[in-house]
Write an enzyme that holds these catalytic residues in place. Structure first.
Site, short mmCIF file in Angstrom:
data_model
loop_
_atom_site.label_atom_id
_atom_site.label_comp_id
_atom_site.label_asym_id
_atom_site.label_seq_id
_atom_site.Cartn_x
_atom_site.Cartn_y
_atom_site.Cartn_z
CE LYS A 33 -7.23 1.26 4.09
NZ LYS A 33 -5.97 1.84 4.57
CD GLU B 273 -2.62 1.15 2.68
OE1 GLU B 273 -3.70 1.76 2.74
OE2 GLU B 273 -2.14 0.50 3.66
CB CYS C 233 -4.07 -1.68 4.79
SG CYS C 233 -3.14 -1.38 6.32
#
Length: 519
Positions: free
Chosen positions: A345, A270, A379
């Site tokens: 995300k 990321e 993440c």
């Protein structure tokens, strides 16, 4: 009177193909086995026909050279099998002209064990052979009509459907159906009037099915789905670069390296491109990240070129991107066939929202690749188990997680949640992060990472569920092979089966429609 054979006295057990010369033994065995159904034995011409048209499908077990059990089968076209067929119909009035080499399922005609050899688990050996044969011939599965010989004791009070449910719940013992269920067969439907003269079952049977998880549909395309997939994880060192070209030179170095080891995937972390913000450190953080977003399209195009030229699927990690004046954290899957797909995300961290003004996306999906279906979560998203469960339901085999964490406790959240996702979804999970320091980029001062590949925890996998792990806080690549076929076997035969054993009768995950991708 003969007593059951004692396992301690057995010197040899052998699985054999049946021959016409075995007929007298087969007849004698069937008379003993089906004592409640007079004349319920195959004639010699039946055995001769079966061994001629489908030699591999007719097997027996010899115990100290005495025939102790047999399994007879044919191959049929599942689409042409009447859902309410009878035994006479499926065997072509006992002519077996329903057998076809072009069929896609193995149909079990008969299995029987001589009474004195019962208790030696010989039936399981015969069924194991059938399963291996099914896999060898690349058939969809095994089906047959299973007798329910104790049903006559309950026919006045419960229906066949209720009877089957009580057998499954162990309220009723049925030796035949219990055996089938314990061998991973599942009931599909009730067959009425299946076997003439089967008074014990009131002529009812249960259509039982076993699915071959290794079945692969034939295709005219010159391609195949790989079973062993090689993953290349990039544990990226944060350092300052003079310009965009120097950063992409480092990217190509890593792509070249993992491609040289014939990896199928390269996974970047990321915000690996955060060093490019050093030129904008004089701006406020929210402005600097938007400046970084201006590089995203250029980076994706370069990644796509690398994916094609190095013959590798690349997961680009993630980058900031502005859509309709809103800032998102996104990444791209650049396929080696030239295809490009986007992921977002969904859950931004409090820091991303507060410092950068970043918004969460709304697109969640699996991706079809030449190595099967994969999922990608950025993440923080891996800490929300509902997301990966939805992807698992859509057939995901490998979950990729590019991440960026500054401290060890932040890393531990990602790591522990990622490993949990591997266990609960019976999939592989690969995580890749960045290491080192960026003293000239606000909000990106320090990084901590240990890239890893996690597996489910069962006998075929590492006992600690870790396939491979990088050295913490060191720039390096991590390469690991994962076997997709092992996941299929785990799903059917694992010590625990997290996906199959879910109580969907009392809970479920509801997916809502999100906005479409904007590219």
């Amino acid at each position: 009177m003969e007593t059951n054979k004692d396992a301690k006295s057995i010197e040899n057990i052998e699985l054999v193909f049946l021959k016409p010369e075995d007929y007298e033994e087969i007849k004698e065995m069937m008379i003993e086995t089906y004592s409640s159904m007079p004349d319920a034995y195959w004639k010699e011409h039946h055995i001769r026909t079966l061994t001629t048209i489908f030699h591999e499908g007719q097997v027996g077990i010899r115990v100290d050279n005495e025939l102790a059990g047999c399994a007879l089968s044919i191959i049929v076209d599942y689409e042409k099998v009447d859902t309410k067929h009878t035994y006479r119909q499926i065997t072509g009035n006992y002519s077996f002209n329903t057998h076809t080499k072009k069929g896609d399922v193995l149909y079990g005609i008969d299995v029987f064990i001589r009474p004195k050899f019962r208790g030696l688990r010989l039936g399981r050996r015969l069924y194991d052979y059938r399963k291996e044969l099914c896999e060898k011939l690349n058939l969809k599965g095994i089906i047959f009509g299973g007798r329910i010989p104790n049903y006559h004791q309950y026919a006045d009070t419960i229906t066949p459907k209720e009877y089957i449910e009580k057998v499954r719940n162990k309220d009723i013992h049925d030796p035949v159906l219990n055996f089938q269920l314990s061998n991973d067969f599942h009931p599909a439907r009730i067959l009425q009037g299946y076997l003439e003269g089967d008074k014990d079952s009131n002529e009812y049977a249960v259509l039982l099915e076993w699915d071959n998880v290794y079945y692969e549909k034939s295709s005219d395309r010159a391609a195949f789905t790989k079973s062993i997939i090689r993953l290349g994880l990039i544990q990226w060192q944060m350092r300052l670069y003079n310009d965009f070209d120097e950063l992409m030179q480092q990217v190509e170095y890593f792509v070249d390296a993992v491609s040289g080891y014939r990896c199928d995937f390269a996974l970047f972390p990321e915000f690996f491109n955060a060093p490019l913000m050093s030129d904008y450190n004089h701006l406020a953080e929210a402005e600097a990240i938007r400046k970084l977003a201006e590089y995203t399209e250029k980076i994706v195009n370069r990644f796509s070129e690398l994916a094609i030229s190095y013959n590798i699927n690349i997961i680009t990690g993630s980058m900031p991107e502005v859509v309709d004046n809103s800032l998102y954290n996104v990444g791209y899957l650049c396929k080696r066939d030239g295809g490009i797909e986007r992921f977002e995300k969904l859950h931004v961290t409090p820091d991303e929202a507060k410092v950068w003004g970043m918004q969460g996306g709304s697109t969640l999906k699996t991706f079809n690749t030449d190595c099967g279906k994969i999922g990608i979560l950025i993440c923080y998203d891996v800490e929300f188990p509902e997301l990966s469960r939805i992807l698992a339901d859509e057939g995901m085999n490998i979950l990729f997680v590019p991440f960026l964490t500054d401290t060890q406790n932040g890393y531990s959240r990602v790591r522990n949640c990622a490993q949990a996702r591997a266990i609960e979804n019976e999939c592989y999970v690969a995580i890749a992060g960045s290491v080192g320091n960026l003293p000239k980029v606000h909000n990106m001062d320090i990084q901590y990472a240990q890239s890893m590949v996690f597996t489910p925890c069962d006998f075929s996998f590492p006992t600690n569920g870790i396939k491979a792990e990088a050295t913490p806080n060191t720039e390096m690549i991590l390469i690991a092979d994962v076997d997709i076929d092992m996941l299929r076997e785990l799903n059917q035969f694992g010590s625990v089966r997290n996906l199959k054993d879910r109580r969907t009768d009392i809970y479920s995950i509801i997916r809502k429609t999100g906005r479409k991708d904007k590219i």
